[in-house]
Scaffold this motif. Structure first.
Motif, mmCIF file in Angstrom:
data_model
loop_
_atom_site.group_PDB
_atom_site.id
_atom_site.type_symbol
_atom_site.label_atom_id
_atom_site.label_comp_id
_atom_site.label_asym_id
_atom_site.label_seq_id
_atom_site.Cartn_x
_atom_site.Cartn_y
_atom_site.Cartn_z
ATOM 1 N N SER A 292 4.174 0.669 2.151
ATOM 2 C CA SER A 292 3.808 -0.001 3.392
ATOM 3 C C SER A 292 3.277 -1.379 3.043
ATOM 4 O O SER A 292 2.630 -1.563 2.007
ATOM 5 C CB SER A 292 2.744 0.794 4.139
ATOM 6 O OG SER A 292 2.255 0.068 5.255
ATOM 7 N N LYS B 248 2.708 -3.565 11.897
ATOM 8 C CA LYS B 248 3.164 -2.562 10.946
ATOM 9 C C LYS B 248 3.518 -1.273 11.684
ATOM 10 O O LYS B 248 3.127 -1.066 12.836
ATOM 11 C CB LYS B 248 2.081 -2.287 9.895
ATOM 12 C CG LYS B 248 1.759 -3.490 9.027
ATOM 13 C CD LYS B 248 1.030 -3.103 7.756
ATOM 14 C CE LYS B 248 -0.278 -2.408 8.007
ATOM 15 N NZ LYS B 248 -1.026 -2.194 6.754
ATOM 16 N N ILE C 222 2.145 4.751 1.242
ATOM 17 C CA ILE C 222 2.065 5.494 2.497
ATOM 18 C C ILE C 222 3.035 6.664 2.397
ATOM 19 O O ILE C 222 3.970 6.636 1.584
ATOM 20 C CB ILE C 222 2.378 4.575 3.705
ATOM 21 C CG1 ILE C 222 1.770 5.141 4.979
ATOM 22 C CG2 ILE C 222 3.873 4.332 3.857
ATOM 23 C CD1 ILE C 222 1.654 4.125 6.100
ATOM 24 N N TYR C 223 2.836 7.680 3.183
ATOM 25 C CA TYR C 223 3.579 8.921 2.988
ATOM 26 C C TYR C 223 4.221 9.396 4.281
ATOM 27 O O TYR C 223 3.694 9.192 5.372
ATOM 28 C CB TYR C 223 2.640 10.019 2.460
ATOM 29 C CG TYR C 223 1.954 9.643 1.173
ATOM 30 C CD1 TYR C 223 2.522 9.953 -0.058
ATOM 31 C CD2 TYR C 223 0.754 8.941 1.191
ATOM 32 C CE1 TYR C 223 1.899 9.584 -1.244
ATOM 33 C CE2 TYR C 223 0.123 8.564 0.017
ATOM 34 C CZ TYR C 223 0.700 8.885 -1.193
ATOM 35 O OH TYR C 223 0.095 8.525 -2.359
ATOM 36 N N ASP C 224 5.370 10.040 4.118
ATOM 37 C CA ASP C 224 6.045 10.733 5.215
ATOM 38 C C ASP C 224 6.215 12.190 4.817
ATOM 39 O O ASP C 224 6.456 12.498 3.641
ATOM 40 C CB ASP C 224 7.438 10.142 5.478
ATOM 41 C CG ASP C 224 7.395 8.682 5.897
ATOM 42 O OD1 ASP C 224 6.343 8.242 6.386
ATOM 43 O OD2 ASP C 224 8.411 7.998 5.714
ATOM 44 N N ASN D 30 4.031 7.600 8.215
ATOM 45 C CA ASN D 30 2.901 6.675 8.092
ATOM 46 C C ASN D 30 1.569 7.386 7.882
ATOM 47 O O ASN D 30 0.557 7.082 8.521
ATOM 48 C CB ASN D 30 2.821 5.760 9.326
ATOM 49 C CG ASN D 30 4.088 4.998 9.571
ATOM 50 O OD1 ASN D 30 4.614 4.369 8.660
ATOM 51 N ND2 ASN D 30 4.621 5.068 10.773
ATOM 52 N N ASN E 182 6.921 9.519 -0.796
ATOM 53 C CA ASN E 182 6.042 8.371 -1.019
ATOM 54 C C ASN E 182 6.860 7.099 -0.843
ATOM 55 O O ASN E 182 7.897 6.937 -1.461
ATOM 56 C CB ASN E 182 5.463 8.445 -2.436
ATOM 57 C CG ASN E 182 4.506 7.296 -2.710
ATOM 58 O OD1 ASN E 182 4.198 6.521 -1.816
ATOM 59 N ND2 ASN E 182 4.040 7.198 -3.937
ATOM 60 N N LYS F 255 -1.553 7.934 5.652
ATOM 61 C CA LYS F 255 -2.250 7.158 4.636
ATOM 62 C C LYS F 255 -2.699 8.053 3.486
ATOM 63 O O LYS F 255 -2.803 9.274 3.618
ATOM 64 C CB LYS F 255 -3.436 6.436 5.264
ATOM 65 C CG LYS F 255 -3.016 5.394 6.300
ATOM 66 C CD LYS F 255 -4.201 4.693 6.912
ATOM 67 C CE LYS F 255 -3.744 3.674 7.963
ATOM 68 N NZ LYS F 255 -4.886 3.009 8.624
ATOM 69 N N ASP G 236 0.903 -4.581 3.141
ATOM 70 C CA ASP G 236 -0.499 -4.890 3.366
ATOM 71 C C ASP G 236 -0.619 -6.404 3.485
ATOM 72 O O ASP G 236 -0.535 -7.120 2.485
ATOM 73 C CB ASP G 236 -1.342 -4.363 2.192
ATOM 74 C CG ASP G 236 -2.834 -4.469 2.472
ATOM 75 O OD1 ASP G 236 -3.196 -4.782 3.620
ATOM 76 O OD2 ASP G 236 -3.628 -4.256 1.536
ATOM 77 N N GLU H 48 2.430 1.750 11.682
ATOM 78 C CA GLU H 48 1.382 2.581 12.252
ATOM 79 C C GLU H 48 0.709 1.956 13.469
ATOM 80 O O GLU H 48 0.028 2.640 14.235
ATOM 81 C CB GLU H 48 0.333 2.921 11.194
ATOM 82 C CG GLU H 48 -0.262 1.724 10.480
ATOM 83 C CD GLU H 48 0.443 1.410 9.176
ATOM 84 O OE1 GLU H 48 -0.251 1.138 8.191
ATOM 85 O OE2 GLU H 48 1.691 1.439 9.147
ATOM 86 N N ASN I 125 0.854 -1.177 0.000
ATOM 87 C CA ASN I 125 0.000 0.000 0.000
ATOM 88 C C ASN I 125 0.891 1.228 0.000
ATOM 89 O O ASN I 125 1.944 1.236 0.656
ATOM 90 C CB ASN I 125 -0.888 0.042 1.253
ATOM 91 C CG ASN I 125 -2.242 -0.596 1.014
ATOM 92 O OD1 ASN I 125 -2.694 -0.681 -0.129
ATOM 93 N ND2 ASN I 125 -2.882 -1.046 2.074
#
Length: 660
Positions: A147, A281, A70-72, A121, A144, A123, A149, A283, A68
């Motif tokens: 993560s 995970k 996921i962003y920081d 983390n 970007n 979404k 899934d 998060e 998936n």
């Protein structure tokens, strides 16, 4: 005139020099990247693209792990801050306070990390608001990354998890592959196959000005590298079997391992109670890890299947019988050893036995079927006494067992592991003193012959030993990955046959006894048999110093063409035939026939829970701490007990009630 001519020549040289200098300077500034590269921190910026991590499938092609986005939000403190810079606005944007902002900044400088993450983390459905406002802050950017899934709610110890790379691992990385904020496999298959799964990073190079603003591509993108996705893995695991095993082990501590004997492929590897890999995970890690880490009742973070060690109990008699026949101290056709309800140790002490063969000699296969303690204690004794002294005899016995993979790590692709224990003469030297001084003798060690004493194995080792018997004399290193990017694994370690120095004919005798376990022995209940399938098994009731005995059962089937070998351990389950045998038999039926016909038996196994026993043990453990303590210390300990069980109740509501 000559003087003027000389002046003109001089001026001409100067002019030519100036023109050449200007042209060269222009070339350096406009066309030649060599000197830009030498000061790349100022003039060249590199953008890294994190590749898609490889997908993970079971042996049937069912998708177990995907990705998936996921962003920081990261902060670069080398950029020029705008005149109206307001750190409070940045904190409001990413949802942190200024205290945390300054702590992150200090940590980043100490670790020499730039850029560094302010918020991790995030979404996809949460990043939009930040994207709309982040342009106001040149020091901030959105990264970007991928993560994991996990598509199934169980099998954490098989699949594993990824976490941000630790400082220790980052510092140890000599390849330069990892960045400070990269994620890396830390357990399970994610760790064992990190290099295959991680892929190849993409790189894009840009010209930047002194304020780190992009002013163009470097060399028109000639040196850019496209990201390459990681390799997909097909596991040897049959997830349908895995999920059913986890269902049968609900409410119990213990483990299940199933192996395909001919290949060494692990079909199921269950550590119970299980963990949902999605809870580990990034998060969710800080929520669930502390909860599981404090849970000493179930110890669910420990992979009991590969790293848990147990006294193997009566299934170990199969190996004692093989060694005894190879050493010539027993024979398949000779009735030997008379049982008087146990093995006499002397001084009125004995190891009890309930085989039913009171006062009559029996053969090896009968002793296996009925699990005669006297027979195998006597066999072990005679193996040891065959040699010049007990020290040599114990080591000889141990050498045979190491040929089955005991007392050593497999060094395979299962991330966790434990070597277990097969005692040597040195073990007893440390325990009792020198053999020559009469400090110990075979009587001190005779319980080894029935899988007690100082003997321990992992469930994975138990299943592997059964696979060796199913193969009538060889085993292949157990492994958990079948294919990489659609191609079968080529590591010869997973095709090599390990052949213990025991004649094939002796295996047939042991198998006969294992069939007798179902026909007239300790697992003769009709409910344990599968219609039309010949099975070979062995019950075990392994003594446990911390409470009720463990229920252990091993089997393989079909006898004539083995497809599956299983080891089941139910902690504190007592008789092997009560819990271990039904679970192993049901799993065999599921794998061989893809159906379950004995639904009442399955329902009874699923409903059984040992939580009351486990809590009782915990109370005893804490009660021990109350002894010889002051009132204040006792009250403090009681408070710890209450807090502990509140934690377990919290776990039950959050996890068992909702997700099992």
């Amino acid at each position: 005139m000559e003087k003027n001519k000389s002046i003109y020549i001089f001026i001409g040289f100067i002019a030519i020099f100036i023109v050449i200098f200007i042209l060269r300077l222009g070339q350096l500034q406009l066309w030649d990247d060599k000197y830009i590269t030498s000061s790349s921190n100022l003039a060249i910026d590199r953008k890294i693209t994190i590749p898609q991590r490889g997908f993970i499938y079971d042996r049937r092609g069912e998708l177990l792990v995907a990705n998936n986005p996921i962003y920081d939000v990261v902060f670069t403190y080398g950029k020029k801050l705008p005149d109206n810079f307001n750190e409070q606005e940045i904190c409001n944007l990413v949802g942190i306070d200024t205290v945390k902002f300054h702590k992150i900044l200090r940590d980043a400088k100490v670790q020499k990390s730039n850029p560094f993450p302010l918020k991790e983390n995030i979404k996809a459905n949460e990043i939009q608001d930040i994207q709309e406002r982040i342009y106001r802050f040149p020091n901030l950017s959105i990264v970007n990354r991928i993560s994991r899934d996990y598509m199934v709610p169980t099998s954490y110890h098989v699949l594993g998890s990824i976490r941000k790379i630790s400082k220790k691992r980052f510092d140890a990385d000599t390849t330069g592959y990892y960045g400070r904020n990269d994620r890396v496999g830390v357990s399970g298959v994610e760790a064992s196959y990190e290099k295959e799964l991680r892929g190849i990073k993409g790189e894009e190079f840009y010209r930047i000005d002194i304020h780190r603003n992009i002013i163009g591509k470097y060399k028109d993108g000639e040196e850019n590298v496209k990201a390459k996705a990681g390799k997909d893995l097909m596991l040897t695991i049959d997830y349908k079997l895995q999920a059913y095993a986890e269902k049968l082990m609900k409410g119990k501590r213990g483990a299940v391992v199933a192996i395909e004997p001919a290949t060494g492929e692990i079909l199921a590897m269950v550590s119970s109670p299980y963990i949902n890999p999605n809870e580990m995970k990034d998060e969710n890690f800080n929520i669930y890890y502390p909860l599981y880490n404090k849970d000493s009742i179930y110890s669910r973070l420990n992979n009991k299947a590969a790293a848990g060690t147990y006294p193997p109990g009566s299934p170990f008699k199969l190996l004692t019988g093989l060694i005894g026949m190879q050493e010539g101290v027993i024979a398949d056709t000779v009735k030997k050893y008379i049982c008087h309800h146990g093995y006499q140790l002397g001084g009125g002490r004995k190891i009890g036995c309930h085989c039913g063969y009171f006062g009559i000699p029996i053969k090896v296969d009968q002793a296996i079927a009925k699990s005669c303690n006297n027979f195998f204690c006597s066999t072990y004794r005679d193996i040891v006494l065959k040699y010049k002294n007990d020290s040599i005899g114990v080591n000889k016995w141990r050498n045979y067992l190491m040929q089955f993979g005991l007392d050593q790590r497999f060094n395979n692709d299962v991330f966790e592991g434990n070597k277990g224990k097969i005692p040597s003469a040195l073990t007893y030297l440390k325990m009792y003193g020198p053999y020559a001084a009469g400090a110990w003798k075979v009587t001190n060690t005779v319980s080894n012959g029935i899988g007690q004493g100082e003997v321990t194995e992992t469930p994975l080792q138990m299943a592997n030993c059964v696979a060796a018997i199913a193969n009538r004399g060889y085993w292949i290193k157990p492994h958990i990955v079948k294919k990489i990017n659609g191609k079968p694994i080529t590591d010869t370690a997973y095709t090599k046959k390990h052949i213990p120095k025991i004649d094939r004919k002796h295996y047939d005798v042991v198998v006969k006894g294992m069939e007798g376990v179902f026909d007239y022995g300790t697992a003769r209940s009709g409910s344990l048999k599968i219609k039309g399938v010949r099975m070979a098994g062995k019950t075990g009731t392994a003594q446990n110093p911390h409470g009720q005995d463990h229920s252990i059962f091993v089997l393989f089937a079909p006898v004539e063409n083995p497809k599956i070998a299983i080891a089941v351990v139910v902690e504190n389950g007592h008789f092997g035939a009560t819990w271990g045998a039904p679970i192993a038999s049901l799993l065999t039926e599921q794998y061989l026939t893809d159906t379950i016909t004995r639904k009442p038996l399955s329902a009874r196994m699923e409903a059984a829970s040992f939580e009351g026993e486990y809590r009782r043990q915990a109370n005893e453990m804490y009660a021990e701490r109350l002894k010889n303590k002051t009132k204040t210390q006792a009250e403090s300990t009681m408070k710890a007990i209450r807090n502990y069980f509140e934690l377990v109740d919290q776990y039950t509501k959050q996890y068992i009630g909702k997700k099992s």
